[in-house]
Design a protein around this motif. Structure first.
Motif, PDB file in Angstrom:
ATOM      1  N   VAL A 197      31.403 -16.733 -40.838  1.00  0.00           N
ATOM      2  CA  VAL A 197      31.226 -18.162 -40.553  1.00  0.00           C
ATOM      3  C   VAL A 197      32.230 -18.599 -39.494  1.00  0.00           C
ATOM      4  CG1 VAL A 197      31.294 -20.486 -41.526  1.00  0.00           C
ATOM      5  CG2 VAL A 197      30.383 -18.583 -42.882  1.00  0.00           C
ATOM      6  N   HIS A 198      31.735 -19.275 -38.452  1.00  0.00           N
ATOM      7  CA  HIS A 198      32.601 -19.704 -37.347  1.00  0.00           C
ATOM      8  C   HIS A 198      32.471 -21.213 -37.113  1.00  0.00           C
ATOM      9  CE1 HIS A 198      33.439 -15.538 -36.489  1.00  0.00           C
ATOM     10  NE2 HIS A 198      32.135 -15.282 -36.444  1.00  0.00           N
ATOM     11  N   ASN A 199      32.444 -21.965 -38.174  1.00  0.00           N
ATOM     12  CA  ASN A 199      32.338 -23.415 -38.071  1.00  0.00           C
ATOM     13  C   ASN A 199      33.710 -24.047 -37.839  1.00  0.00           C
ATOM     14  OD1 ASN A 199      33.435 -22.879 -40.574  1.00  0.00           O
ATOM     15  ND2 ASN A 199      32.206 -24.358 -41.681  1.00  0.00           N
ATOM     16  N   GLN A 200      33.732 -25.369 -37.717  1.00  0.00           N
ATOM     17  CA  GLN A 200      34.977 -26.124 -37.603  1.00  0.00           C
ATOM     18  C   GLN A 200      34.851 -27.392 -38.433  1.00  0.00           C
ATOM     19  OE1 GLN A 200      38.074 -25.510 -35.464  1.00  0.00           O
ATOM     20  NE2 GLN A 200      37.141 -23.568 -36.090  1.00  0.00           N
ATOM     21  N   ARG A 201      35.835 -27.625 -39.307  1.00  0.00           N
ATOM     22  CA  ARG A 201      35.784 -28.807 -40.161  1.00  0.00           C
ATOM     23  C   ARG A 201      37.115 -29.544 -40.132  1.00  0.00           C
ATOM     24  NH1 ARG A 201      30.996 -28.850 -42.958  1.00  0.00           N
ATOM     25  NH2 ARG A 201      31.666 -30.705 -44.094  1.00  0.00           N
ATOM     26  N   SER A 202      37.019 -30.866 -40.104  1.00  0.00           N
ATOM     27  CA  SER A 202      38.200 -31.723 -40.178  1.00  0.00           C
ATOM     28  C   SER A 202      38.467 -32.099 -41.625  1.00  0.00           C
ATOM     29  CB  SER A 202      37.987 -33.007 -39.364  1.00  0.00           C
ATOM     30  OG  SER A 202      37.778 -32.734 -38.000  1.00  0.00           O
ATOM     31  N   LEU A 203      39.736 -32.191 -41.976  1.00  0.00           N
ATOM     32  CA  LEU A 203      40.161 -32.608 -43.309  1.00  0.00           C
ATOM     33  C   LEU A 203      41.216 -33.689 -43.148  1.00  0.00           C
ATOM     34  CD1 LEU A 203      40.918 -29.011 -44.691  1.00  0.00           C
ATOM     35  CD2 LEU A 203      38.745 -30.219 -44.862  1.00  0.00           C
ATOM     36  N   VAL A 204      41.500 -34.395 -44.227  1.00  0.00           N
ATOM     37  CA  VAL A 204      42.639 -35.309 -44.205  1.00  0.00           C
ATOM     38  C   VAL A 204      43.403 -35.159 -45.517  1.00  0.00           C
ATOM     39  CG1 VAL A 204      41.318 -37.330 -45.064  1.00  0.00           C
ATOM     40  CG2 VAL A 204      43.448 -37.656 -43.761  1.00  0.00           C
ATOM     41  N   TYR A 205      44.689 -34.910 -45.385  1.00  0.00           N
ATOM     42  CA  TYR A 205      45.548 -34.776 -46.551  1.00  0.00           C
ATOM     43  C   TYR A 205      45.723 -36.139 -47.212  1.00  0.00           C
ATOM     44  CZ  TYR A 205      49.717 -33.921 -49.375  1.00  0.00           C
ATOM     45  OH  TYR A 205      50.604 -33.840 -50.419  1.00  0.00           O
ATOM     46  N   LEU A 206      45.775 -36.151 -48.523  1.00  0.00           N
ATOM     47  CA  LEU A 206      45.884 -37.386 -49.297  1.00  0.00           C
ATOM     48  C   LEU A 206      47.026 -38.279 -48.803  1.00  0.00           C
ATOM     49  CD1 LEU A 206      45.055 -39.094 -51.770  1.00  0.00           C
ATOM     50  CD2 LEU A 206      46.540 -37.626 -53.164  1.00  0.00           C
ATOM     51  N   GLY A 207      48.197 -37.692 -48.599  1.00  0.00           N
ATOM     52  CA  GLY A 207      49.343 -38.477 -48.134  1.00  0.00           C
ATOM     53  C   GLY A 207      49.123 -39.061 -46.754  1.00  0.00           C
ATOM     54  N   ASN A 208      48.386 -38.337 -45.897  1.00  0.00           N
ATOM     55  CA  ASN A 208      48.093 -38.854 -44.560  1.00  0.00           C
ATOM     56  C   ASN A 208      47.123 -40.028 -44.631  1.00  0.00           C
ATOM     57  OD1 ASN A 208      49.725 -36.883 -43.422  1.00  0.00           O
ATOM     58  ND2 ASN A 208      48.028 -35.503 -42.951  1.00  0.00           N
ATOM     59  N   LEU A 209      46.121 -39.922 -45.484  1.00  0.00           N
ATOM     60  CA  LEU A 209      45.173 -41.029 -45.640  1.00  0.00           C
ATOM     61  C   LEU A 209      45.883 -42.268 -46.168  1.00  0.00           C
ATOM     62  CD1 LEU A 209      42.381 -42.280 -45.665  1.00  0.00           C
ATOM     63  CD2 LEU A 209      41.977 -41.203 -47.900  1.00  0.00           C
ATOM     64  N   VAL A 210      46.727 -42.104 -47.160  1.00  0.00           N
ATOM     65  CA  VAL A 210      47.473 -43.226 -47.728  1.00  0.00           C
ATOM     66  C   VAL A 210      48.336 -43.885 -46.652  1.00  0.00           C
ATOM     67  CG1 VAL A 210      49.414 -43.762 -49.260  1.00  0.00           C
ATOM     68  CG2 VAL A 210      47.456 -42.452 -50.116  1.00  0.00           C
ATOM     69  N   ASP A 211      48.999 -43.085 -45.844  1.00  0.00           N
ATOM     70  CA  ASP A 211      49.832 -43.616 -44.766  1.00  0.00           C
ATOM     71  C   ASP A 211      48.989 -44.422 -43.778  1.00  0.00           C
ATOM     72  OD1 ASP A 211      52.648 -43.344 -43.441  1.00  0.00           O
ATOM     73  OD2 ASP A 211      51.237 -42.902 -41.825  1.00  0.00           O
ATOM     74  N   ALA A 212      47.812 -43.908 -43.444  1.00  0.00           N
ATOM     75  CA  ALA A 212      46.926 -44.618 -42.519  1.00  0.00           C
ATOM     76  C   ALA A 212      46.426 -45.927 -43.111  1.00  0.00           C
ATOM     77  CB  ALA A 212      45.749 -43.724 -42.137  1.00  0.00           C
ATOM     78  N   LEU A 213      46.101 -45.931 -44.407  1.00  0.00           N
ATOM     79  CA  LEU A 213      45.608 -47.155 -45.042  1.00  0.00           C
ATOM     80  C   LEU A 213      46.669 -48.245 -45.044  1.00  0.00           C
ATOM     81  CD1 LEU A 213      43.677 -45.699 -48.119  1.00  0.00           C
ATOM     82  CD2 LEU A 213      42.718 -46.637 -46.005  1.00  0.00           C
ATOM     83  N   LEU A 214      47.909 -47.877 -45.318  1.00  0.00           N
ATOM     84  CA  LEU A 214      48.978 -48.877 -45.315  1.00  0.00           C
ATOM     85  C   LEU A 214      49.234 -49.409 -43.913  1.00  0.00           C
ATOM     86  CD1 LEU A 214      51.430 -47.301 -47.907  1.00  0.00           C
ATOM     87  CD2 LEU A 214      50.011 -49.341 -48.178  1.00  0.00           C
ATOM     88  N   LEU A 215      49.092 -48.558 -42.912  1.00  0.00           N
ATOM     89  CA  LEU A 215      49.232 -49.030 -41.535  1.00  0.00           C
ATOM     90  C   LEU A 215      48.103 -49.995 -41.188  1.00  0.00           C
ATOM     91  CD1 LEU A 215      50.814 -48.818 -38.872  1.00  0.00           C
ATOM     92  CD2 LEU A 215      49.332 -46.878 -38.266  1.00  0.00           C
ATOM     93  N   CYS A 216      46.881 -49.664 -41.612  1.00  0.00           N
ATOM     94  CA  CYS A 216      45.742 -50.548 -41.358  1.00  0.00           C
ATOM     95  C   CYS A 216      45.862 -51.876 -42.096  1.00  0.00           C
ATOM     96  CB  CYS A 216      44.442 -49.856 -41.770  1.00  0.00           C
ATOM     97  SG  CYS A 216      43.935 -48.521 -40.670  1.00  0.00           S
ATOM     98  N   ALA A 217      46.597 -51.884 -43.186  1.00  0.00           N
ATOM     99  CA  ALA A 217      46.786 -53.115 -43.956  1.00  0.00           C
ATOM    100  C   ALA A 217      47.758 -54.066 -43.284  1.00  0.00           C
ATOM    101  CB  ALA A 217      47.296 -52.770 -45.355  1.00  0.00           C
ATOM    102  N   THR A 218      48.583 -53.549 -42.378  1.00  0.00           N
ATOM    103  CA  THR A 218      49.669 -54.375 -41.836  1.00  0.00           C
ATOM    104  C   THR A 218      49.661 -54.534 -40.315  1.00  0.00           C
ATOM    105  OG1 THR A 218      51.098 -52.404 -41.764  1.00  0.00           O
ATOM    106  CG2 THR A 218      51.207 -53.779 -43.750  1.00  0.00           C
ATOM    107  N   HIS A 219      49.085 -53.592 -39.592  1.00  0.00           N
ATOM    108  CA  HIS A 219      49.187 -53.630 -38.130  1.00  0.00           C
ATOM    109  C   HIS A 219      48.281 -54.726 -37.558  1.00  0.00           C
ATOM    110  CE1 HIS A 219      49.469 -52.419 -33.977  1.00  0.00           C
ATOM    111  NE2 HIS A 219      50.260 -51.399 -34.292  1.00  0.00           N
ATOM    112  N   PRO A 220      48.812 -55.612 -36.718  1.00  0.00           N
ATOM    113  CA  PRO A 220      47.995 -56.698 -36.165  1.00  0.00           C
ATOM    114  C   PRO A 220      46.782 -56.207 -35.384  1.00  0.00           C
ATOM    115  CG  PRO A 220      50.331 -57.120 -35.790  1.00  0.00           C
ATOM    116  CD  PRO A 220      50.233 -55.731 -36.320  1.00  0.00           C
ATOM    117  N   ALA A 221      46.921 -55.083 -34.676  1.00  0.00           N
ATOM    118  CA  ALA A 221      45.837 -54.601 -33.819  1.00  0.00           C
ATOM    119  C   ALA A 221      44.682 -53.995 -34.604  1.00  0.00           C
ATOM    120  CB  ALA A 221      46.372 -53.576 -32.821  1.00  0.00           C
ATOM    121  N   ALA A 222      44.864 -53.768 -35.905  1.00  0.00           N
ATOM    122  CA  ALA A 222      43.817 -53.125 -36.700  1.00  0.00           C
ATOM    123  C   ALA A 222      42.677 -54.074 -37.064  1.00  0.00           C
ATOM    124  CB  ALA A 222      44.415 -52.538 -37.978  1.00  0.00           C
ATOM    125  N   ALA A 223      42.914 -55.362 -37.020  1.00  0.00           N
ATOM    126  CA  ALA A 223      41.913 -56.339 -37.450  1.00  0.00           C
ATOM    127  C   ALA A 223      40.604 -56.162 -36.695  1.00  0.00           C
ATOM    128  CB  ALA A 223      42.443 -57.758 -37.246  1.00  0.00           C
TER     129      ALA A 223
END
Length: 315
Positions: A197-223
Motif C-alpha cells: 500500500v502506497h497511500n498517504q493519510r493525514s492525522l491530527v494528534y489529540l493535543g494538537n487538535l485541542v491546542d488549535a481549538l483553544l486558539l480558534c476560541a480566542t484569536h480575533p482573525a478566526a471569526a
C-alpha cells in the motif's frame, strides 16, 4: 473568559477541559448524564441534544461555546433512518444551541465538524483545502455539512462569531475505533498484508487538535473562518504501522499483497469501507490556520504516537 464545552466527557472533550485547567481557563462542561470530569470548573447535565434542548441556564455568563457533542460516525449503524438520526442531533441540535447562544450574548461558537465534509479520499498530490467544494458521502458527513451551513446563516442573522474546524482522524491516549485496533494488532505481532500500500493519510494528534481549538476560541482573525487541521506529516498505512511498532519497541509485521486482492476480499466479506480506509489516501492541507492564526502543532507525529502508545499501556 468563560467557556462552555459540550461533549466534555468524550475523547476530545476530556483532553480539552484538562488543557483549559492547565491554562487557568474556566470551563462549564455540558454532558448528557451527570458525570464528574477532571478539570471542569462546573459540570451541567443537559440530557440529549436536539431541537428541544433548553440551554438558557447553561449559557448564562458564557463567552465562548466549543461544540463537540454529536452523533458520531459508527461502523454498524442501527437506526432505521440514519440520516434523520444524524440530523436530529448534529443539525437541529447544533442550530438550536447556536440560536440560544446568540440570544444569551455568547460572542463565539467553535464547531468541531469533520473532514468528511470535504469527502472520503483524495487523489495523489491533491490535499483537501477549505475552499474545496464539499462532497460529503455518508449520513454523518452530510449532517456535519448541513450543520456548518446552519451556523453560517445564524452568524449572518445574529452576529454570533462562528469558527468551523474540520479534523481528520484524531489519535492520542485513550483512542478507540480503528486506531485502537491497529495498536492491538501491532502489539500482538499479527502480520498484515499491507506492505504494497502506497497511500498517504493525514492525522491530527489529540493535543494538537485541542491546542488549535483553544486558539480558534480566542484569536480575533478566526471569526467566520473554516480551518482544516493536521499534524502536517502524512504517512502511508504501512509506515504508520511501522512507526507504531517503533514506539512500542517491537517490529510491525507487514507483508506484500496486491491492493486489488485486498479490495476483492473487502467486497466478499462486506468490509469494503474498512479496507478502503486502509488503502485510500486522505490528505489535509492545514496551511490556512498556520498562516492566518500562526498555529504550529505543539507535538510532532513521532511524539504523538509515543504518547498514544504510552496511554494505551497505562489502561
Amino acid at each position: 473568559m468563560s467557556v462552555l464545552v459540550t461533549g466534555a466527557n468524550g475523547f476530545v472533550g476530556a483532553a480539552l477541559v484538562e488543557k483549559m485547567r492547565e491554562r487557568g481557563l474556566a470551563s462549564r462542561c455540558a454532558v448528557r448524564a451527570a458525570a464528574q470530569i477532571d478539570g471542569c470548573s462546573e459540570s451541567v447535565e443537559v440530557g440529549g441534544i436536539n431541537a428541544r434542548t433548553d440551554w438558557r441556564t447553561v449559557l448564562q455568563g458564557i463567552d465562548v461555546v466549543i461544540h463537540l457533542a454529536a452523533r458520531v460516525h459508527v461502523m454498524e449503524e442501527s437506526a432505521a433512518d440514519p440520516l434523520a438520526a444524524f440530523r436530529e442531533v448534529n443539525v437541529a441540535g447544533t442550530e438550536n444551541l447556536a440560536r440560544q447562544a446568540a440570544a444569551a450574548g455568547v460572542k463565539r461558537l467553535v464547531y468541531v465538524s469533520s473532514i468528511k465534509v470535504n469527502g472520503e479520499e483524495t487523489a495523489e498530490g491533491h490535499a483537501f483545502r477549505e475552499d474545496d467544494v464539499p462532497l460529503p458521502q455518508d449520513p454523518y458527513g452530510i449532517s456535519k455539512w448541513e450543520a456548518e451551513q446552519a451556523l453560517h446563516r445564524i452568524a449572518t442573522e445574529t452576529g454570533l462569531e462562528v469558527v468551523i474546524v474540520r479534523p481528520p482522524l484524531v489519535y492520542g491516549p485513550g483512542v478507540k475505533g480503528n486506531f485502537a485496533q491497529m495498536l492491538k494488532v501491532v502489539q500482538r505481532g499479527i502480520p498484515l498484508p499491507l506492505a504494497s500500500v502506497h497511500n498517504q493519510r493525514s492525522l491530527v494528534y489529540l493535543g494538537n487538535l485541542v491546542d488549535a481549538l483553544l486558539l480558534c476560541a480566542t484569536h480575533p482573525a478566526a471569526a467566520g473562518q473554516t480551518y482544516l487541521v493536521s499534524d502536517g506529516e502524512d504517512v502511508s498505512t504501512p509506515e504508520l504501522l511501522r512507526r507504531l511498532g517503533k514506539a512500542m519497541g517491537r517490529p510491525a509485521r507487514v507483508f506484500l499483497c496486491p491492493p486489488a486482492l485486498l479490495k476483492l476480499a473487502g467486497r466478499l466479506t462486506g468490509k469494503s469501507d474498512q479496507v478502503e480506509r486502509l488503502l485510500g489516501s486522505l490528505q489535509v492541507d492545514s496551511g490556512k490556520i498556520r498562516r492566518e492564526l500562526g498555529w504550529v502543532p505543539p507535538c510532532d507525529l513521532a511524539r504523538g504516537l509515543q504518547e498514544t502508545v504510552a496511554g494505551s499501556r497505562a489502561k
